[in-house]
Design a protein around this motif. Structure first.
Motif, short mmCIF file in Angstrom:
data_model
loop_
_atom_site.label_atom_id
_atom_site.label_comp_id
_atom_site.label_asym_id
_atom_site.label_seq_id
_atom_site.Cartn_x
_atom_site.Cartn_y
_atom_site.Cartn_z
N TRP A 127 0.79 -1.24 -0.02
CA TRP A 127 -0.03 0.04 0.22
C TRP A 127 0.85 1.31 -0.14
CZ3 TRP A 127 -0.95 3.93 3.92
CH2 TRP A 127 -2.18 4.70 3.60
N LYS A 128 2.04 1.18 0.92
CA LYS A 128 2.80 2.41 0.89
C LYS A 128 3.71 2.60 -0.52
CE LYS A 128 4.27 2.16 5.94
NZ LYS A 128 5.32 1.98 6.59
N LYS A 129 3.83 1.53 -1.02
CA LYS A 129 4.74 1.58 -2.36
C LYS A 129 3.99 1.94 -3.28
CE LYS A 129 7.46 -1.65 -5.29
NZ LYS A 129 7.53 -2.96 -5.67
N LYS A 130 2.62 1.91 -3.40
CA LYS A 130 1.63 2.54 -4.60
C LYS A 130 1.91 3.98 -4.18
CE LYS A 130 -2.22 -0.64 -5.72
NZ LYS A 130 -3.40 -0.85 -5.37
N GLY A 131 1.65 4.62 -3.30
CA GLY A 131 1.75 6.00 -2.92
C GLY A 131 3.15 6.52 -3.40
N TYR A 132 3.99 5.68 -2.98
CA TYR A 132 5.45 6.35 -3.38
C TYR A 132 5.51 6.36 -4.72
CZ TYR A 132 10.49 6.49 -3.65
OH TYR A 132 11.96 6.72 -3.85
N GLN A 133 5.13 5.36 -5.36
CA GLN A 133 5.28 5.34 -7.04
C GLN A 133 4.49 6.67 -7.56
OE1 GLN A 133 4.55 1.45 -7.78
NE2 GLN A 133 6.63 0.75 -7.79
N ALA A 134 3.19 6.66 -7.15
CA ALA A 134 2.46 7.77 -7.52
C ALA A 134 2.99 9.31 -7.40
CB ALA A 134 0.97 7.76 -6.85
N ALA A 135 3.79 9.25 -6.36
CA ALA A 135 4.29 10.76 -5.69
C ALA A 135 5.36 10.55 -6.69
CB ALA A 135 4.94 10.59 -4.45
N LEU A 136 6.38 9.82 -7.00
CA LEU A 136 7.65 9.76 -7.85
C LEU A 136 6.99 10.25 -9.18
CD1 LEU A 136 9.87 6.99 -7.16
CD2 LEU A 136 10.37 9.39 -7.08
N LYS A 137 6.05 9.64 -9.90
CA LYS A 137 5.51 9.95 -11.06
C LYS A 137 4.92 11.53 -11.29
CE LYS A 137 2.79 7.86 -14.71
NZ LYS A 137 1.86 6.76 -14.95
N ALA A 138 4.11 11.91 -10.22
CA ALA A 138 3.91 13.20 -10.05
C ALA A 138 5.00 14.34 -10.03
CB ALA A 138 2.89 13.43 -8.70
N PHE A 139 5.95 13.99 -9.18
CA PHE A 139 7.15 14.83 -9.15
C PHE A 139 7.72 14.78 -10.43
CE2 PHE A 139 11.61 15.58 -8.00
CZ PHE A 139 11.60 16.73 -7.57
N SER A 140 8.03 13.65 -11.06
CA SER A 140 8.66 13.63 -12.60
C SER A 140 7.97 14.46 -13.28
CB SER A 140 8.84 12.36 -12.70
OG SER A 140 9.46 12.27 -14.26
N LEU A 141 6.49 14.39 -13.57
CA LEU A 141 5.85 15.21 -14.46
C LEU A 141 5.87 16.71 -14.15
CD1 LEU A 141 3.60 15.31 -16.70
CD2 LEU A 141 1.99 14.99 -15.06
N GLY A 142 5.91 17.13 -12.90
CA GLY A 142 6.06 18.51 -12.46
C GLY A 142 7.36 18.92 -12.89
N LYS A 143 8.34 18.17 -12.61
CA LYS A 143 9.59 18.59 -13.13
C LYS A 143 10.09 18.94 -14.57
CE LYS A 143 14.32 16.96 -12.11
NZ LYS A 143 15.25 15.82 -11.48
N SER A 144 9.28 17.85 -15.43
CA SER A 144 9.57 18.18 -16.76
C SER A 144 8.60 19.43 -17.18
CB SER A 144 8.96 16.60 -17.52
OG SER A 144 7.68 16.47 -17.15
#
Length: 58
Positions: free
Chosen positions: A20-37
């Protein structure tokens, strides 16, 4: 009302919690990556309207 017959083991509970925690972490990484790009202008999937700010010199 349904009641579980036996207690869930601690290891099974830990595994589920970590998934459950891993799902949230991966979603956060994806959102951060998108924001950065988007902020650097390297996004290939989003089109951001560029606004030119003209300085008013009088």
């Amino acid at each position: 009302m349904a009641v579980p017959k036996k207690r869930t083991s601690a290891s099974k509970k830990r595994i589920r919690k970590n998934l459950w925690k891993k799902k949230g972490y991966q979603a956060a990484l994806k959102a951060f990556s998108l924001g950065k790009s988007l902020s650097t202008g390297n996004s290939k999937s989003f089109f951001v309207r560029q606004t030119n700010k003209l300085s008013n010199k009088t």
